[in-house]
Design a protein around this motif. Structure first.
Motif, PDB file in Angstrom:
ATOM      1  N   GLU A  78     -67.878  68.152 -61.353  1.00  0.00           N
ATOM      2  CA  GLU A  78     -66.575  67.629 -61.779  1.00  0.00           C
ATOM      3  C   GLU A  78     -66.181  66.428 -60.935  1.00  0.00           C
ATOM      4  OE1 GLU A  78     -63.843  70.844 -61.533  1.00  0.00           O
ATOM      5  OE2 GLU A  78     -64.740  71.983 -63.198  1.00  0.00           O
ATOM      6  N   HIS A  81     -68.063  63.415 -62.085  1.00  0.00           N
ATOM      7  CA  HIS A  81     -67.449  62.875 -63.300  1.00  0.00           C
ATOM      8  C   HIS A  81     -66.228  62.035 -62.949  1.00  0.00           C
ATOM      9  CE1 HIS A  81     -65.618  63.793 -67.531  1.00  0.00           C
ATOM     10  NE2 HIS A  81     -65.948  62.519 -67.388  1.00  0.00           N
ATOM     11  N   ARG A  85     -65.481  57.660 -63.416  1.00  0.00           N
ATOM     12  CA  ARG A  85     -64.442  57.079 -64.275  1.00  0.00           C
ATOM     13  C   ARG A  85     -64.181  55.624 -63.891  1.00  0.00           C
ATOM     14  NH1 ARG A  85     -62.201  61.234 -67.180  1.00  0.00           N
ATOM     15  NH2 ARG A  85     -62.504  63.329 -66.288  1.00  0.00           N
ATOM     16  N   HIS A  94     -68.146  60.934 -71.398  1.00  0.00           N
ATOM     17  CA  HIS A  94     -67.174  61.944 -70.963  1.00  0.00           C
ATOM     18  C   HIS A  94     -67.486  63.337 -71.505  1.00  0.00           C
ATOM     19  CE1 HIS A  94     -64.816  59.161 -68.738  1.00  0.00           C
ATOM     20  NE2 HIS A  94     -64.337  58.505 -69.771  1.00  0.00           N
ATOM     21  N   TRP A  97     -70.628  65.667 -69.648  1.00  0.00           N
ATOM     22  CA  TRP A  97     -70.549  66.421 -68.397  1.00  0.00           C
ATOM     23  C   TRP A  97     -70.339  67.905 -68.651  1.00  0.00           C
ATOM     24  CZ3 TRP A  97     -71.261  63.680 -63.797  1.00  0.00           C
ATOM     25  CH2 TRP A  97     -71.278  62.282 -63.932  1.00  0.00           C
TER      26      TRP A  97
END
Length: 229
Positions: A78, A81, A85, A94, A97
Motif C-alpha cells: 500500500e 502504491h 501516485r 491504480h 495494486w
C-alpha cells in the motif's frame, strides 16, 4: 520488456545517460538499502518507480513475488502504491495494486491467474490442498470448485522446474494421487497456453478451463474481471 539499468549519482540531473544506463535523481525521501556492497532503492520505492513503467501482468507478478519473498508486506505494498501516485503512467495502474496475491509461486502462475480473471473465470482459490484420509496428496496452482465438493485444478508447468527427470517423476506420482482420489479434475498447462498479449483469441488455458467448467453445468463461471487495458 528488457530491464533498463538505472543509477543515481551526485548531480545526475546535469549528467547524460550512457552505456545503456539511465541516470536519475533520488526521489525526495527515498530510502535505500545495501545489497552486496551497493546501495539500492528499498522494495517499496523500487515498486513505486517500476510499476508505472511496466505492463499490467509483469507489474502484478513483481508485486506477487515481492510480497511472497517477504520483501514487502501488505502494508508495504500500500505504501508503494502511495509513493507511486503522481508519477507518469501511474493512472492506469491504480486497479492493479489490489490484484496482487502473494500465494503465486511464479510469474507464470500470476499470468495464468490474470488471464483467467480477464476471461471471467477467475479461480476460486490458489495453492489448493487436496487430502485423502488425512494425508496431503498435493497442492494445485489454480482451483475452481465443482459440484459435490470436487475441484478443477490447473497446474502450471515451468520448463526450468518441471523438465528435470526427478521433477517429472514427482509430478507424475502427485498427478496420479490427485486424480486417483476422485476429488480432482486435473489440467496441465505451460506458458505457451496463456493468452499472448494483444491476441484476438484466448489461449488454450482459458479455452480448456472454460470448456470444463461449462460441462459441469451447475458451476457458474465467476463474473469477476480485472481487465483494465
Amino acid at each position: 520488456m528488457d530491464p533498463v539499468p538505472e543509477v543515481t549519482l551526485p548531480g545526475a540531473r546535469a549528467a547524460r545517460s550512457r552505456d545503456g544506463m539511465h541516470l536519475r535523481q533520488f526521489d525526495d525521501g527515498m530510502t535505500v538499502t545495501n545489497v552486496e556492497g551497493r546501495w539500492v532503492a528499498t522494495p517499496d520505492w523500487a515498486l513505486a518507480q517500476a510499476v508505472p513503467q511496466m505492463g499490467r501482468w509483469r507489474a502484478v507478478a513483481a508485486m506477487d513475488s515481492s510480497h511472497r519473498l517477504g520483501l514487502v508486506s501488505a502494508t508495504g505494498l500500500e505504501r508503494a502504491h502511495d509513493l507511486a501516485r503522481g508519477r507518469r503512467g501511474v493512472a492506469r495502474t491504480h486497479s492493479w495494486w489490489a490484484q496482487s496475491d502473494p500465494r503465486a509461486e511464479s510469474p507464470l502462475e500470476t499470468f495464468a491467474r490474470l488471464d483467467c480473471a480477464d476471461a471471467g473465470i477467475a479461480p476460486d482459490d490458489l495453492q489448493v490442498e487436496v487430502f485423502e484420509d488425512g494425508r496431503l496428496l498435493g497442492r494445485g496452482d489454480l482451483g475452481w470448485r465443482l459440484p459435490n465438493g470436487r475441484w478443477l485444478i490447473a497446474e502450471l508447468d515451468g520448463r526450468d522446474v518441471h523438465s528435470e527427470p526427478a521433477a517429472l517423476l514427482r509430478d507424475r506420482a502427485r498427478q496420479n494421487d490427485l486424480v486417483g482420489s476422485g476429488a480432482v479434475d486435473l489440467l496441465r498447462f505451460t506458458g505457451r497456453d496463456v493468452t499472448p498479449p494483444g491476441a484476438s483469441r484466448p489461449g488454450r488455458l482459458v479455452v480448456d478451463v472454460h470448456r470444463h467448467l461449462r460441462r459441469t453445468r451447475r458451476h457458474s463461471p465467476s463474473s469477476t474481471t480485472w481487465r483494465t487495458e
